[in-house]
Design a protein around this motif. Structure first.
Motif, mmCIF file in Angstrom:
data_model
loop_
_atom_site.group_PDB
_atom_site.id
_atom_site.type_symbol
_atom_site.label_atom_id
_atom_site.label_comp_id
_atom_site.label_asym_id
_atom_site.label_seq_id
_atom_site.Cartn_x
_atom_site.Cartn_y
_atom_site.Cartn_z
ATOM 1 N N LEU A 191 -6.477 4.927 0.580
ATOM 2 C CA LEU A 191 -7.074 4.506 -0.683
ATOM 3 C C LEU A 191 -6.314 3.322 -1.269
ATOM 4 O O LEU A 191 -6.928 2.357 -1.744
ATOM 5 N N ALA A 192 -4.980 3.358 -1.219
ATOM 6 C CA ALA A 192 -4.173 2.242 -1.721
ATOM 7 C C ALA A 192 -4.414 0.989 -0.876
ATOM 8 O O ALA A 192 -4.531 -0.125 -1.405
ATOM 9 N N SER B 91 0.835 -1.207 0.000
ATOM 10 C CA SER B 91 0.000 0.000 0.000
ATOM 11 C C SER B 91 0.868 1.254 0.000
ATOM 12 O O SER B 91 0.587 2.210 -0.732
ATOM 13 N N LEU C 247 -9.498 -4.846 -1.487
ATOM 14 C CA LEU C 247 -10.520 -5.317 -2.424
ATOM 15 C C LEU C 247 -9.944 -6.342 -3.397
ATOM 16 O O LEU C 247 -10.602 -7.342 -3.716
ATOM 17 N N LEU C 248 -8.731 -6.119 -3.854
ATOM 18 C CA LEU C 248 -8.074 -7.079 -4.733
ATOM 19 C C LEU C 248 -7.872 -8.411 -4.012
ATOM 20 O O LEU C 248 -8.151 -9.479 -4.568
ATOM 21 N N SER D 263 -7.809 -0.393 -1.804
ATOM 22 C CA SER D 263 -7.768 -1.001 -3.138
ATOM 23 C C SER D 263 -7.115 -2.376 -3.098
ATOM 24 O O SER D 263 -7.622 -3.331 -3.703
ATOM 25 N N LEU D 264 -6.011 -2.478 -2.367
ATOM 26 C CA LEU D 264 -5.350 -3.782 -2.264
ATOM 27 C C LEU D 264 -6.186 -4.771 -1.450
ATOM 28 O O LEU D 264 -6.150 -5.974 -1.724
#
Length: 165
Positions: A27-28, A10, A34-35, A31-32
């Motif tokens: 945010l990073a 992140s 969710l991935l 996002s990770l």
């Protein structure tokens, strides 16, 4: 170990996108997450990690709210004109007798204003707790039960499928 990799990835992603501030890092991280959650549909280890992360964030937010509520309760008791408290020492039967989990539970109880973990009897599985205001004993025990349930759900979230606290 996966959490450390998640944090480092992140930070690297936020730095690479020139978003090196807190919002960019969050945010990073999201996002990770969710991935990892989507990849967890196919990879059991990532599914366990994402479930553990969900329970951990949920527990931390809930516990912070409980600390604020307990702080408010203790402040109202202290600032009242007439102090009407009924302190008590309660014997709480823990669900799991694992010493590490009981120590963590006792530490979290001690961090909460108005409560203090005193002792643990390993033979009987009883955690002795001092409560500043036990006028409504069921409120104190309900909070203890909920704290232990949420903590065990978080700690067990990374275990194999089908294990419930």
């Amino acid at each position: 170990m996966l959490f450390l990799i998640h944090l480092l990835a992140s930070a690297g992603l936020a730095w690479r996108l020139d978003a090196g501030h807190l919002g960019g890092g969050l945010l990073a991280f999201a996002s990770l997450y969710l991935l990892a959650h989507l990849l967890g549909l196919a990879i059991p280890r990532l599914r366990r990690y994402s479930r553990s992360l969900e329970h951990g964030v949920s527990f931390c937010l809930w516990f912070i709210a409980q600390v604020f509520l307990a702080t408010y309760h203790v402040a109202t008791l202290v600032l009242a004109r007439r102090v009407e408290v009924k302190p008590a020492i309660l014997a709480y039967p823990v669900t799991r007798r694992d010493l590490n989990k009981v120590t963590l539970l006792g530490t979290l109880l001690t961090l909460t204003p108005g409560t203090l973990a005193l002792d643990y009897d390993e033979e009987q599985g009883l955690l002795y707790i001092h409560a500043l205001d036990a006028r409504r004993r069921e409120d104190v025990t309900d909070t203890l039960v909920e704290l232990e349930r949420r903590l065990l759900a978080w700690l067990d979230a990374g275990n194999a499928e089908g294990v419930t606290p």
